[in-house]
Design a protein around this motif. Structure first.
Motif, PDB file in Angstrom:
ATOM      1  N   TYR A 177      24.691 -24.582   5.473  1.00  0.00           N
ATOM      2  CA  TYR A 177      25.267 -24.034   6.701  1.00  0.00           C
ATOM      3  C   TYR A 177      26.366 -24.968   7.185  1.00  0.00           C
ATOM      4  O   TYR A 177      26.177 -26.189   7.238  1.00  0.00           O
ATOM      5  CB  TYR A 177      24.193 -23.895   7.786  1.00  0.00           C
ATOM      6  N   LEU A 178      27.497 -24.383   7.545  1.00  0.00           N
ATOM      7  CA  LEU A 178      28.613 -25.148   8.075  1.00  0.00           C
ATOM      8  C   LEU A 178      28.480 -25.229   9.593  1.00  0.00           C
ATOM      9  O   LEU A 178      28.052 -24.263  10.237  1.00  0.00           O
ATOM     10  CB  LEU A 178      29.935 -24.479   7.692  1.00  0.00           C
ATOM     11  N   ILE A 179      28.830 -26.377  10.147  1.00  0.00           N
ATOM     12  CA  ILE A 179      28.714 -26.616  11.584  1.00  0.00           C
ATOM     13  C   ILE A 179      30.128 -26.662  12.175  1.00  0.00           C
ATOM     14  O   ILE A 179      30.953 -27.470  11.750  1.00  0.00           O
ATOM     15  CB  ILE A 179      27.984 -27.944  11.872  1.00  0.00           C
ATOM     16  N   TYR A 180      30.368 -25.791  13.142  1.00  0.00           N
ATOM     17  CA  TYR A 180      31.670 -25.723  13.803  1.00  0.00           C
ATOM     18  C   TYR A 180      31.533 -26.076  15.277  1.00  0.00           C
ATOM     19  O   TYR A 180      30.585 -25.647  15.936  1.00  0.00           O
ATOM     20  CB  TYR A 180      32.261 -24.313  13.699  1.00  0.00           C
ATOM     21  N   LEU A 181      32.486 -26.841  15.767  1.00  0.00           N
ATOM     22  CA  LEU A 181      32.601 -27.150  17.186  1.00  0.00           C
ATOM     23  C   LEU A 181      33.960 -26.631  17.637  1.00  0.00           C
ATOM     24  O   LEU A 181      34.999 -27.080  17.128  1.00  0.00           O
ATOM     25  CB  LEU A 181      32.503 -28.658  17.426  1.00  0.00           C
TER      26      LEU A 181
ATOM     27  N   ILE B 111      15.367 -31.186   4.193  1.00  0.00           N
ATOM     28  CA  ILE B 111      16.610 -30.948   4.930  1.00  0.00           C
ATOM     29  C   ILE B 111      17.544 -32.145   4.891  1.00  0.00           C
ATOM     30  O   ILE B 111      17.116 -33.293   4.716  1.00  0.00           O
ATOM     31  CB  ILE B 111      16.344 -30.555   6.401  1.00  0.00           C
ATOM     32  N   GLY B 112      18.821 -31.847   5.076  1.00  0.00           N
ATOM     33  CA  GLY B 112      19.849 -32.866   5.196  1.00  0.00           C
ATOM     34  C   GLY B 112      20.915 -32.379   6.164  1.00  0.00           C
ATOM     35  O   GLY B 112      21.159 -31.175   6.280  1.00  0.00           O
ATOM     36  N   ILE B 113      21.534 -33.325   6.855  1.00  0.00           N
ATOM     37  CA  ILE B 113      22.605 -32.980   7.799  1.00  0.00           C
ATOM     38  C   ILE B 113      23.668 -34.070   7.762  1.00  0.00           C
ATOM     39  O   ILE B 113      23.352 -35.258   7.650  1.00  0.00           O
ATOM     40  CB  ILE B 113      22.057 -32.791   9.237  1.00  0.00           C
ATOM     41  N   THR B 114      24.908 -33.648   7.834  1.00  0.00           N
ATOM     42  CA  THR B 114      26.037 -34.571   7.938  1.00  0.00           C
ATOM     43  C   THR B 114      26.958 -34.069   9.043  1.00  0.00           C
ATOM     44  O   THR B 114      27.452 -32.937   8.970  1.00  0.00           O
ATOM     45  CB  THR B 114      26.832 -34.638   6.619  1.00  0.00           C
TER      46      THR B 114
ATOM     47  N   ASP C  58      35.540 -23.969  16.903  1.00  0.00           N
ATOM     48  CA  ASP C  58      36.252 -23.450  15.724  1.00  0.00           C
ATOM     49  C   ASP C  58      36.736 -24.520  14.741  1.00  0.00           C
ATOM     50  O   ASP C  58      37.478 -24.205  13.815  1.00  0.00           O
ATOM     51  CB  ASP C  58      37.426 -22.555  16.132  1.00  0.00           C
ATOM     52  N   GLN C  59      36.337 -25.780  14.934  1.00  0.00           N
ATOM     53  CA  GLN C  59      36.688 -26.838  13.979  1.00  0.00           C
ATOM     54  C   GLN C  59      35.446 -27.184  13.160  1.00  0.00           C
ATOM     55  O   GLN C  59      34.375 -27.431  13.720  1.00  0.00           O
ATOM     56  CB  GLN C  59      37.187 -28.103  14.686  1.00  0.00           C
ATOM     57  N   LEU C  60      35.588 -27.200  11.833  1.00  0.00           N
ATOM     58  CA  LEU C  60      34.488 -27.602  10.953  1.00  0.00           C
ATOM     59  C   LEU C  60      34.222 -29.086  11.161  1.00  0.00           C
ATOM     60  O   LEU C  60      35.115 -29.913  10.960  1.00  0.00           O
ATOM     61  CB  LEU C  60      34.850 -27.319   9.497  1.00  0.00           C
ATOM     62  N   ILE C  61      33.003 -29.420  11.589  1.00  0.00           N
ATOM     63  CA  ILE C  61      32.685 -30.827  11.866  1.00  0.00           C
ATOM     64  C   ILE C  61      31.517 -31.356  11.039  1.00  0.00           C
ATOM     65  O   ILE C  61      31.255 -32.553  11.045  1.00  0.00           O
ATOM     66  CB  ILE C  61      32.368 -31.051  13.366  1.00  0.00           C
ATOM     67  N   GLY C  62      30.812 -30.466  10.331  1.00  0.00           N
ATOM     68  CA  GLY C  62      29.673 -30.942   9.561  1.00  0.00           C
ATOM     69  C   GLY C  62      29.020 -29.848   8.748  1.00  0.00           C
ATOM     70  O   GLY C  62      29.467 -28.700   8.739  1.00  0.00           O
ATOM     71  N   GLU C  63      27.961 -30.254   8.059  1.00  0.00           N
ATOM     72  CA  GLU C  63      27.181 -29.308   7.274  1.00  0.00           C
ATOM     73  C   GLU C  63      25.731 -29.729   7.286  1.00  0.00           C
ATOM     74  O   GLU C  63      25.405 -30.894   7.503  1.00  0.00           O
ATOM     75  CB  GLU C  63      27.706 -29.196   5.841  1.00  0.00           C
ATOM     76  N   MET C  64      24.873 -28.753   7.095  1.00  0.00           N
ATOM     77  CA  MET C  64      23.440 -29.026   6.977  1.00  0.00           C
ATOM     78  C   MET C  64      22.911 -28.127   5.881  1.00  0.00           C
ATOM     79  O   MET C  64      23.528 -27.110   5.546  1.00  0.00           O
ATOM     80  CB  MET C  64      22.727 -28.778   8.293  1.00  0.00           C
TER      81      MET C  64
END
Length: 173
Positions: free
Chosen positions: A62-66, A93-96, A68-74
């Motif tokens: 899963y991509l993490i957006y703040l 699980i993992g998160i960056t 509308d900016q891509l800031i991380g993935e989990m």
């Protein structure tokens, strides 16, 4: 502040570039991958589009957006070999949070809660993770989310001139 989580289904070359940026960020390397010594920690890795496509065979990403900016993935995987407790039906699980402007704002907390929901929807009951001993900020996050320590692996990763433990934690969902 708008946070969005979007499941990765079709990797792109531009996404590979971002993942490579995070994977090779000297401030993130000690937090996201184990290293056996200084030279291993200093090595740079390069993933390809094919690598990312292959990763989706056994990871839900899963991509993490703040805003509308891509800031991380989990991500999570089911019943990998590296589980500390070999309980069938366990998610690892993992998160960056790859971009500095995404850190310290509660995004990791929200992201893990979202990931837990997805894992629960898949019918899994247990989550396990590893967090390096020196990463106290992440440990506090996981404790706040009710993860419990179940063991540790000594001399797991190198950082700042010495070897550190990998603390394994679990949560039942």
């Amino acid at each position: 502040m708008t946070i969005q989580f979007i499941k990765l289904t079709e990797p792109t070359s531009s996404l590979v570039e971002v993942f490579n940026k995070w994977e090779n960020d000297p401030t993130l390397i000690p937090l996201i991958r184990p290293n056996q010594n200084k030279s291993e920690m200093e090595r740079r890795e390069k993933i390809t589009l094919d690598d990312l496509i292959k990763r989706l065979e056994n990871h839900q990403v899963y991509l993490i957006y703040l805003n509308d900016q891509l800031i991380g993935e989990m991500n999570y995987m089911v019943d990998p070999d590296h589980l500390y407790k070999k309980e069938p039906g366990s998610a690892w699980i993992g998160i960056t949070i790859g971009e500095p402007n995404g850190r310290g704002k509660g995004i990791g907390f929200a992201a893990i809660q979202y990931l837990e929901e997805q894992i629960k929807k898949q019918g899994l009951k247990r989550i396990e993770l590893g967090v390096f001993e020196f990463n106290e900020q992440a440990q506090k996050l996981y404790q706040k989310l009710e993860y419990k320590e179940i063991g540790c692996i000594e001399d797991f990763t190198y950082w700042q001139g010495k070897m550190w433990k990998d603390i394994r934690m679990e949560k039942f969902v």
